[in-house]
Motif scaffolding. Structure first.
Motif, mmCIF file in Angstrom:
data_model
loop_
_atom_site.group_PDB
_atom_site.id
_atom_site.type_symbol
_atom_site.label_atom_id
_atom_site.label_comp_id
_atom_site.label_asym_id
_atom_site.label_seq_id
_atom_site.Cartn_x
_atom_site.Cartn_y
_atom_site.Cartn_z
ATOM 1 N N LEU A 1 35.062 44.785 33.609
ATOM 2 C CA LEU A 1 35.444 44.240 32.430
ATOM 3 C C LEU A 1 36.912 44.155 32.519
ATOM 4 N N ILE A 2 37.538 42.881 32.640
ATOM 5 C CA ILE A 2 38.678 42.546 32.874
ATOM 6 C C ILE A 2 39.455 41.975 31.677
ATOM 7 N N GLU B 1 36.841 39.665 30.004
ATOM 8 C CA GLU B 1 36.554 38.767 31.145
ATOM 9 C C GLU B 1 35.596 39.428 32.019
ATOM 10 N N CYS B 2 35.011 38.451 32.924
ATOM 11 C CA CYS B 2 34.192 38.899 33.822
ATOM 12 C C CYS B 2 34.762 39.192 35.005
ATOM 13 N N ASN B 3 34.263 40.267 36.063
ATOM 14 C CA ASN B 3 34.844 40.096 37.233
ATOM 15 C C ASN B 3 34.273 39.060 38.201
ATOM 16 N N LEU B 4 35.095 38.311 38.826
ATOM 17 C CA LEU B 4 34.764 37.224 39.898
ATOM 18 C C LEU B 4 33.605 37.505 40.742
ATOM 19 N N GLY C 1 37.488 45.375 43.184
ATOM 20 C CA GLY C 1 38.435 46.315 42.683
ATOM 21 C C GLY C 1 39.869 45.696 42.674
ATOM 22 N N THR C 2 40.228 44.964 43.748
ATOM 23 C CA THR C 2 41.330 44.244 44.052
ATOM 24 C C THR C 2 41.656 43.343 42.661
ATOM 25 N N LEU C 3 40.604 42.419 42.472
ATOM 26 C CA LEU C 3 40.461 41.341 41.546
ATOM 27 C C LEU C 3 40.845 41.951 39.888
ATOM 28 N N ALA C 4 40.259 43.279 39.948
ATOM 29 C CA ALA C 4 40.450 43.821 38.576
ATOM 30 C C ALA C 4 41.819 44.375 38.359
ATOM 31 N N ALA C 5 42.410 44.834 39.597
ATOM 32 C CA ALA C 5 43.899 45.567 39.395
ATOM 33 C C ALA C 5 44.742 44.268 39.384
ATOM 34 N N GLY D 1 40.278 37.777 35.867
ATOM 35 C CA GLY D 1 39.088 37.761 34.974
ATOM 36 C C GLY D 1 38.561 36.118 34.950
ATOM 37 N N PHE D 2 37.223 36.038 34.658
ATOM 38 C CA PHE D 2 36.743 34.844 34.751
ATOM 39 C C PHE D 2 35.964 34.836 33.158
#
Length: 399
Positions: A154-155, A159-162, A194-198, A202-203
């Protein structure tokens, strides 16, 4: 209301009518995690709920009130259904009381797989039903990030994680590509997640018409700035994130000694670049109103003697902070004249994959260890043993 007709007399008069109606809203395919808000005439009528259950609206003045407007929305029945496959309201005794009362003795269908909302109550003092809208949230987590990497699923709170989106499109057996999960490099996907969350990338995306899976996958990869490929050595699907995460000296070198042919080479000119980029997005924090994020390269403005604008869209971007990050990332690639080439390699190029980086030297063009990133790659056939690589100068290596 009572109206005085004399000093000691009064009479009742009708000043308006309250209209009541039962409505069953079919909202989307399930399963939905939560309804985060119900709007009537673009105004919040209710804060929603998480999961299936009662959601009764009590907004008596949302349409202006009865004295100065068109009343409000007041429900005596309100039930929200998430669209799971076990919705039990096909049995009258266990289902929605309003629907079973209307359709009794016939059974009410379960509408399994469909998220919907049932309302019964007053809808104001006008005979026209005002427009309703629902803010819905669904957070897929096929990669089990909630348990393996808690918080990465959850971002930005909504938001969803891509990577979860990509995984679901690839593996879903109903509307996806039906790729077995055993054919996907799960640890690789989780690392990218993990990189995208950091990065708080989000999507949020509404899929409300027929699209090819590849079209949606391309949108996911474009926002993530990633490349998806099938690793022939491991026999697994993997992703490469396009990031400044490498040491130049550690990358393979291709030059006249191992390049069979330079098939094509070119570099964009300054006149082909842009120095101002606008990103149009729907801002969820401002009632889904359209907004712009803007980035400018003033050095490029000086070079070209004026503004050269470009406009981009990221349909999955709904947050202002993310829109600002994406528009500056986009400007970075549009404001600088990058080199591009197509080279044909021997089997030394077999380990290259889409998104990977290498050094390229070519004495006849005066090029010395230019850092290139693979855009497309063709491994040829068993007979010719050559690898055809189309690459572009990596933006992270530019001055």
């Amino acid at each position: 209301e009572n109206v005085k007709t004399g000093m000691f007399s009064s009479t009742k008069v009708t000043t308006g009518y309250r209209y009541s109606v039962g409505i069953q809203f079919a909202l989307c395919r399930g399963i939905v995690t939560a309804c985060t808000g119900v709007r009537v005439n673009d105004r919040f009528a209710d804060g929603g709920r998480t999961g299936k259950g009662s959601m009764t609206i009590n907004a008596p003045t949302i349409l202006g009130g009865e004295d100065f407007g068109q009343g409000g929305i007041i429900g005596s029945v309100g039930e929200f259904y998430v669209g799971d496959t076990s919705q039990d309201n096909d049995i009258p005794s266990a289902g929605n009381g309003y629907l079973t009362g209307i359709l009794s003795p016939a059974k009410v269908p379960g509408y399994r797989g469909t998220c919907y909302y049932v309302f019964f109550g007053t809808v104001g003092t006008s005979s026209n039903i005002p427009p309703w809208s629902f803010d819905l949230r669904r957070i897929p987590d096929g990669l089990s990030l909630a348990s393996v990497q808690p918080g990465d699923e959850l971002i930005s709170t909504s938001e969803c994680n891509l990577m979860n989106v990509l995984y679901e499109i690839m593996t879903d057996t109903d509307w996806g590509l039906k790729i077995p999960s055993a054919d996907i490099d799960i640890p690789n996907f989780r690392t990218a997640a993990g990189t995208l969350a950091a990065e708080e990338n989000g999507f949020s995306f509404v899929l409300d018409n027929e699209k090819e899976s590849s079209e949606v996958i391309n949108e996911v990869l474009r926002q993530a700035d990633a490349a998806l490929y099938f690793d022939r050595n491991a026999g697994l699907w993997r992703v490469t994130l396009i990031r400044d995460d490498y040491v130049v000296a550690d990358q393979p070198l291709f030059d006249e000694s191992n390049v069979i042919e330079l098939a094509d080479y070119g570099r964009t000119t300054w006149s082909e670049t842009s120095n101002q980029v606008r990103l149009l997005f729907d801002d969820t924090d401002d009632n889904f109103k359209q907004a712009y994020a803007l980035a400018q390269d003033m050095a490029n403005v000086e070079i070209q003697g004026g503004n050269i604008s470009a406009e981009v869209r990221y349909p999955g971007c709904k947050k202002r902070a993310l829109a600002n990050k994406l528009v500056w990332r986009e400007l970075g690639t549009l404001a600088y004249p990058l080199a591009k080439h197509t080279i044909i390699l021997d089997r030394e190029g077999f380990n290259l994959v889409p998104g990977s980086v290498f050094r390229w030297s070519w004495g006849r063009l005066g090029i010395n260890e230019l850092v290139m990133r693979v855009n497309r790659i063709s491994f040829g056939t068993l007979n010719d043993g050559t690898v055809r690589v189309t690459a572009v100068q990596d933006i992270f290596s530019t001055p």
